[in-house]
Design a protein around this motif. Structure first.
Motif, PDB file in Angstrom:
ATOM      1  N   LEU A 107       0.834  -1.213   0.000  1.00  0.00           N
ATOM      2  CA  LEU A 107       0.000   0.000   0.000  1.00  0.00           C
ATOM      3  C   LEU A 107       0.865   1.258   0.000  1.00  0.00           C
ATOM      4  CD1 LEU A 107      -2.789  -1.264   2.393  1.00  0.00           C
ATOM      5  CD2 LEU A 107      -3.121  -0.616  -0.003  1.00  0.00           C
ATOM      6  N   VAL A 117      -5.591   0.126  -4.740  1.00  0.00           N
ATOM      7  CA  VAL A 117      -5.699  -0.942  -3.731  1.00  0.00           C
ATOM      8  C   VAL A 117      -5.748  -2.305  -4.419  1.00  0.00           C
ATOM      9  CG1 VAL A 117      -7.150  -1.955  -1.916  1.00  0.00           C
ATOM     10  CG2 VAL A 117      -6.803   0.527  -1.992  1.00  0.00           C
ATOM     11  N   ILE A 175      -5.353   2.789   4.795  1.00  0.00           N
ATOM     12  CA  ILE A 175      -5.327   1.347   5.066  1.00  0.00           C
ATOM     13  C   ILE A 175      -6.551   0.888   5.861  1.00  0.00           C
ATOM     14  CG2 ILE A 175      -3.905   1.543   7.186  1.00  0.00           C
ATOM     15  CD1 ILE A 175      -2.424  -1.041   6.145  1.00  0.00           C
TER      16      ILE A 175
END
Length: 269
Positions: free
Chosen positions: A145, A169, A154
């Motif tokens: 990420l 993502v 997140i």
């Protein structure tokens, strides 16, 4: 002039198998031939773009590589492993689950789990398929990420993200499996124009890291600037292929010329 003698290393290079080898790929939907005897070899670290009109077979070919769209005939190989093997059900499931861990795929519509946060979307497959602990999977998720610029989100749900963020993502999720090759199926075509570049930048970064990639795209500028080779498909066949500077600036085939002319006119309209 004396004859050139090949060293052992050069001989090895000349006989080296392609990283991805598609042999005589055929696909029918009923009586409709979608792929007609396609052969394609991709070397490790190569970036190949597939362009062409809608319905030309681009996405079908891409999805055949990890057997999401099984071929009617032909073979798909990744290194020394045949992907589309005809096996009894349980053996096939075991085989294909193993193979798909080596092939990351990013779809047009993200396919994130809406009820899971970004973290869980990325950690789910490494935990289930590779047996990683929570701590190992979390470290991996944070690493990927960070790479795609999404670490600050997140703990967001997909519904709290823009289309470009969701796609980043989805790329992190695919990368978390440490694949040998990445497949992108029109990864930016569902995005608003202003969000396209943030996804393209992630793909450019992967290109710089020499990730092997096959990209179905309608982004001609991206294909020209990033890819080593471009394939133009139409009506289930590869009409023309070559380096981007040839395909985009001096295509030899009339069908390629017409497609690019129409595409350019559509962009300028």
């Amino acid at each position: 002039m004396t004859g050139l003698k090949m060293t052992g290393q050069e001989t090895d290079m000349s006989t080296q198998k392609p990283f991805i080898d598609i042999r005589h790929a055929k696909k029918n939907f009923g009586t409709l031939e979608v792929l007609k005897d396609i052969n394609l070899q991709v070397e490790r670290g190569q970036i190949v773009a597939i362009i062409g009109p809608s319905g030309s077979g681009k996405s079908t070919l891409l999805r055949a590589i990890n057997d999401l769209d099984p071929l009617t005939g032909g073979e798909i190989w990744l290194e020394d492993k045949q992907i589309n093997m005809d096996l009894p059900h349980r053996q096939y499931e075991r085989h294909i689950n193993e193979v798909r861990q080596e092939i990351g795929m990013v779809f047009q519509h993200f396919n994130l789990f809406p009820h899971l946060k970004v973290r869980e979307n990325v950690t789910l497959a490494p935990k289930m398929l590779k047996g990683l602990s929570d701590a190992e999977a979390n470290a991996l998720a944070e690493e990927q990420l960070t790479k795609v610029g999404m670490i600050e989100r997140i703990d967001y749900f997909p519904s709290q993200l823009s289309g470009g963020q969701k796609q980043r993502v989805a790329i992190a999720r695919a990368l978390a499996m440490k694949p040998k090759v990445m497949l992108f199926d029109e990864a930016t075509s569902a995005l608003d124009p202003e969000l396209v570049e943030e996804v393209n930048l992630v793909m450019k970064q992967l290109a710089e890291e020499h990730m092997t990639m096959i990209i179905v795209t309608h982004e001609m500028g991206f294909a020209e600037s990033v890819c080593d080779r471009v394939l133009f498909m139409d009506q289930g066949v590869v009409v023309e292929e070559g380096p981007p500077e040839v395909i985009f600036r001096a295509p030899r085939n009339e069908r390629t010329q017409n497609f690019l002319r129409k595409h350019l006119a559509g962009q300028q309209a």
